[in-house]
Design a protein around this motif. Structure first.
Motif, PDB file in Angstrom:
ATOM      1  N   THR A 189       7.941  27.759  -2.008  1.00 27.50           N
ATOM      2  CA  THR A 189       9.307  28.206  -1.675  1.00 27.50           C
ATOM      3  C   THR A 189      10.176  27.022  -1.258  1.00 27.50           C
ATOM      4  N   MET A 190      11.347  26.937  -1.854  1.00 33.27           N
ATOM      5  CA  MET A 190      12.279  25.842  -1.546  1.00 33.27           C
ATOM      6  C   MET A 190      12.955  26.077  -0.192  1.00 33.27           C
ATOM      7  N   THR A 191      12.194  25.858   0.856  1.00 32.49           N
ATOM      8  CA  THR A 191      12.748  26.064   2.205  1.00 32.49           C
ATOM      9  C   THR A 191      13.605  24.869   2.652  1.00 32.49           C
ATOM     10  N   GLU A 192      13.314  23.712   2.138  1.00 29.30           N
ATOM     11  CA  GLU A 192      14.088  22.490   2.446  1.00 29.30           C
ATOM     12  C   GLU A 192      14.298  22.292   3.946  1.00 29.30           C
ATOM     13  N   HIS A 193      13.276  22.632   4.736  1.00 26.17           N
ATOM     14  CA  HIS A 193      13.423  22.569   6.205  1.00 26.17           C
ATOM     15  C   HIS A 193      13.432  21.133   6.724  1.00 26.17           C
ATOM     16  N   LEU A 194      12.861  20.212   5.945  1.00 19.54           N
ATOM     17  CA  LEU A 194      12.871  18.797   6.339  1.00 19.54           C
ATOM     18  C   LEU A 194      13.321  17.966   5.143  1.00 19.54           C
ATOM     19  N   ILE A 195      14.219  17.043   5.391  1.00 20.82           N
ATOM     20  CA  ILE A 195      14.619  16.084   4.356  1.00 20.82           C
ATOM     21  C   ILE A 195      14.362  14.717   4.986  1.00 20.82           C
ATOM     22  N   ILE A 196      13.222  14.134   4.646  1.00 20.67           N
ATOM     23  CA  ILE A 196      12.783  12.930   5.356  1.00 20.67           C
ATOM     24  C   ILE A 196      12.767  11.735   4.411  1.00 20.67           C
ATOM     25  N   PRO A 197      13.608  10.742   4.677  1.00 24.10           N
ATOM     26  CA  PRO A 197      13.538   9.564   3.822  1.00 24.10           C
ATOM     27  C   PRO A 197      12.273   8.751   4.101  1.00 24.10           C
ATOM     28  N   GLU A 198      12.011   7.777   3.277  1.00 22.85           N
ATOM     29  CA  GLU A 198      10.818   6.952   3.462  1.00 22.85           C
ATOM     30  C   GLU A 198      11.256   5.507   3.667  1.00 22.85           C
ATOM     31  N   LEU A 199      10.309   4.683   4.053  1.00 26.42           N
ATOM     32  CA  LEU A 199      10.629   3.293   4.384  1.00 26.42           C
ATOM     33  C   LEU A 199       9.674   2.337   3.696  1.00 26.42           C
ATOM     34  N   LEU A 200      10.206   1.170   3.386  1.00 26.47           N
ATOM     35  CA  LEU A 200       9.359   0.055   2.987  1.00 26.47           C
ATOM     36  C   LEU A 200       9.404  -0.911   4.170  1.00 26.47           C
ATOM     37  N   VAL A 201       8.239  -1.179   4.749  1.00 28.19           N
ATOM     38  CA  VAL A 201       8.213  -2.116   5.889  1.00 28.19           C
ATOM     39  C   VAL A 201       7.303  -3.297   5.569  1.00 28.19           C
ATOM     40  N   PHE A 202       7.603  -4.416   6.188  1.00 27.93           N
ATOM     41  CA  PHE A 202       6.839  -5.651   5.982  1.00 27.93           C
ATOM     42  C   PHE A 202       6.204  -6.027   7.312  1.00 27.93           C
ATOM     43  N   SER A 203       4.990  -6.526   7.264  1.00 25.45           N
ATOM     44  CA  SER A 203       4.307  -6.980   8.475  1.00 25.45           C
ATOM     45  C   SER A 203       5.105  -8.101   9.138  1.00 25.45           C
TER      46      SER A 203
ATOM     47  N   GLN B 187       0.753  -6.504   3.986  1.00 24.24           N
ATOM     48  CA  GLN B 187       2.118  -7.013   4.141  1.00 24.24           C
ATOM     49  C   GLN B 187       3.177  -5.918   3.965  1.00 24.24           C
ATOM     50  N   ILE B 188       3.070  -5.138   2.876  1.00 25.43           N
ATOM     51  CA  ILE B 188       4.086  -4.108   2.645  1.00 25.43           C
ATOM     52  C   ILE B 188       3.452  -2.720   2.749  1.00 25.43           C
ATOM     53  N   ALA B 189       4.036  -1.886   3.580  1.00 21.73           N
ATOM     54  CA  ALA B 189       3.587  -0.490   3.656  1.00 21.73           C
ATOM     55  C   ALA B 189       4.751   0.412   3.271  1.00 21.73           C
TER      56      ALA B 189
ATOM     57  N   GLU C  63      -0.872   0.288  11.187  1.00 21.47           N
ATOM     58  CA  GLU C  63      -1.725  -0.561  12.043  1.00 21.47           C
ATOM     59  C   GLU C  63      -2.106  -1.858  11.325  1.00 21.47           C
ATOM     60  N   GLN C  64      -2.460  -1.741  10.039  1.00 13.88           N
ATOM     61  CA  GLN C  64      -2.842  -2.936   9.276  1.00 13.88           C
ATOM     62  C   GLN C  64      -1.661  -3.896   9.130  1.00 13.88           C
ATOM     63  N   ALA C  65      -0.467  -3.333   8.904  1.00 13.99           N
ATOM     64  CA  ALA C  65       0.725  -4.186   8.782  1.00 13.99           C
ATOM     65  C   ALA C  65       1.004  -4.870  10.121  1.00 13.99           C
TER      66      ALA C  65
ATOM     67  N   SER D 188       0.820  -1.205   0.000  1.00 17.40           N
ATOM     68  CA  SER D 188       0.000   0.000   0.000  1.00 17.40           C
ATOM     69  C   SER D 188       0.857   1.261   0.000  1.00 17.40           C
ATOM     70  N   ASP D 189       0.327   2.294  -0.639  1.00 16.56           N
ATOM     71  CA  ASP D 189       1.035   3.581  -0.737  1.00 16.56           C
ATOM     72  C   ASP D 189      -0.010   4.679  -0.800  1.00 16.56           C
ATOM     73  N   VAL D 190       0.300   5.836  -0.245  1.00 16.68           N
ATOM     74  CA  VAL D 190      -0.656   6.953  -0.344  1.00 16.68           C
ATOM     75  C   VAL D 190      -0.610   7.587  -1.739  1.00 16.68           C
ATOM     76  N   HIS D 191       0.459   7.307  -2.471  1.00 15.53           N
ATOM     77  CA  HIS D 191       0.638   7.942  -3.783  1.00 15.53           C
ATOM     78  C   HIS D 191      -0.020   7.135  -4.900  1.00 15.53           C
ATOM     79  N   PRO D 192      -0.281   7.793  -6.042  1.00 16.98           N
ATOM     80  CA  PRO D 192      -0.937   7.104  -7.158  1.00 16.98           C
ATOM     81  C   PRO D 192       0.031   6.270  -8.000  1.00 16.98           C
TER      82      PRO D 192
END
Ligand code: GTR
Length: 331
Positions: free
Chosen positions: A234-248, A89-91, A81-83, A35-39
């Motif tokens: 505006t390119m403030t770049e105040h947060l640079i947050i990586p993302e994760l692939l997690v498995f249940s 299985q994959i979030a 929560e579902q994972a 699952s992903d929030v993106h299209p």
């Protein structure tokens, strides 16, 4: 499908081979729900779909990935929560959403913790990245096995009131932040009014004036059509947050060691592929924003912004002091 039914159906998809206990394990079949929030088409979604094709080929169809994009299964909190329950299985989730569950990774959510995206990449690709993946997986309470990292560029402030050139321009604007107290405090320290809201609510809340703006990377801004409700970026770049692939974790334990190793190997490849897709998407999004008439401020003097978030570091930073020293030392 009602959420409860979905949870049941999720558990039922973990089908087992029918012949004798030992062989059954070796023949585990699983439709891995992702699952992903993106299209569809978004770098994270595409990278997981490609991983699914490889997994299916390598196991001759025993293990397949079924993708639920576009928040079909809810936001990232719901996905976690579902994972944890084994219904998903994959979030694919932002570290922003994982911070409240695994405090160790919250260090990546600190404002301006990375010098730039390249620095962030060097950290997640190196020992610290491996260590944090292992920490998430080792802690049984998380209910998650962390597979790999993904890029998400930098987060930047946008709104429908005025161009933000200096911090003073932000004063009094209501800006949506992800649901993690650290982010609301960050926005407040910068002079805006941080409002915690779900990703799915940003568009309508901007339309109705519940908020004046939000912050995100260019691909998310375009994928969610936020350019239709926000003119200034505006390119403030105040947060640079990586993302994760997690498995249940529950589902993971139903896989053989060989299948687990295969999924881990493909996840590493997925991380590398997503990065290439990410940079393409970032460039395309910026071009689209310009073409669509978004007024873009590509550079701000970051010094006052960094100074302003000191109270956030005072409040949350102490426990990460050692880790931050190590992050700073990464070239
Ligand atoms: C995006 C990120 C999502 C989600 C979203 C948000 O950049 O890819 O995982 O965290 O931001 O702002 O909620």
């Amino acid at each position: 499908m009602k959420r409860r039914d979905f949870l049941r159906a999720g558990a039922a998809t973990l089908a087992w081979g029918a012949t004798g206990a030992g062989r059954a394990l070796a023949q585990t079949r699983m439709v891995i729900k992702a699952s992903d929030v993106h299209p569809l088409g978004y770098p994270t979604v595409e990278a997981v779909l490609r991983m699914g094709k490889k997994l299916e080929a390598a196991t001759e169809g025993r293990l397949t990935i079924q993708m639920f994009p576009s928040m079909q299964l809810g936001g990232e909190k719901e996905m976690i929560e579902q994972a944890q329950l084994g219904a998903l299985q994959i979030a694919r989730i932002s570290v922003g959403a994982v911070g409240p569950v695994v405090d160790d990774v919250n260090v990546f959510n600190m404002p301006f913790v990375f010098r730039d995206s390249k620095h962030m990449e060097a950290v997640i690709d190196g020992g610290i990245g491996d260590e944090l993946l292992a920490k998430i997986s080792a802690n049984e309470k998380t209910g998650l096995i962390a597979l790999c990292w993904m890029n998400a560029g930098s987060r930047n402030i946008y709104n429908n009131k005025r161009p933000i050139r200096t911090m003073a321009d932000l004063k009094g604007l209501k800006v949506r932040m992800m649901g993690n107290p650290l982010f609301v405090d960050t926005m407040n320290a910068l002079g805006g009014n941080g409002v915690a809201l779900g990703f799915d609510q940003v568009f309508s809340s901007m339309q109705t004036g519940v908020i004046d703006g939000a912050e995100n990377n260019p691909p998310s801004f375009i994928a969610q059509n936020h350019n239709q409700v926000a003119k200034y970026f505006t390119m403030t770049e105040h947060l640079i947050i990586p993302e994760l692939l997690v498995f249940s974790r529950i589902s993971w334990q139903k896989l053989t060691a060989a299948d687990q190793a295969l999924i881990k190997k493909l996840s590493k490849e997925c991380q590398a592929e997503q990065r290439v897709l990410w940079y393409e998407a970032e460039k395309t999004a910026i071009d689209k924003m310009k073409a669509a008439g978004t007024e873009m401020i590509m550079e701000v003097d970051k010094k006052p912004w960094r100074d302003a978030v000191k109270p956030v570091w005072d409040k949350y930073g102490a426990k990460y002091a050692e880790m931050v020293k190590r992050i700073d030392a990464v070239k």
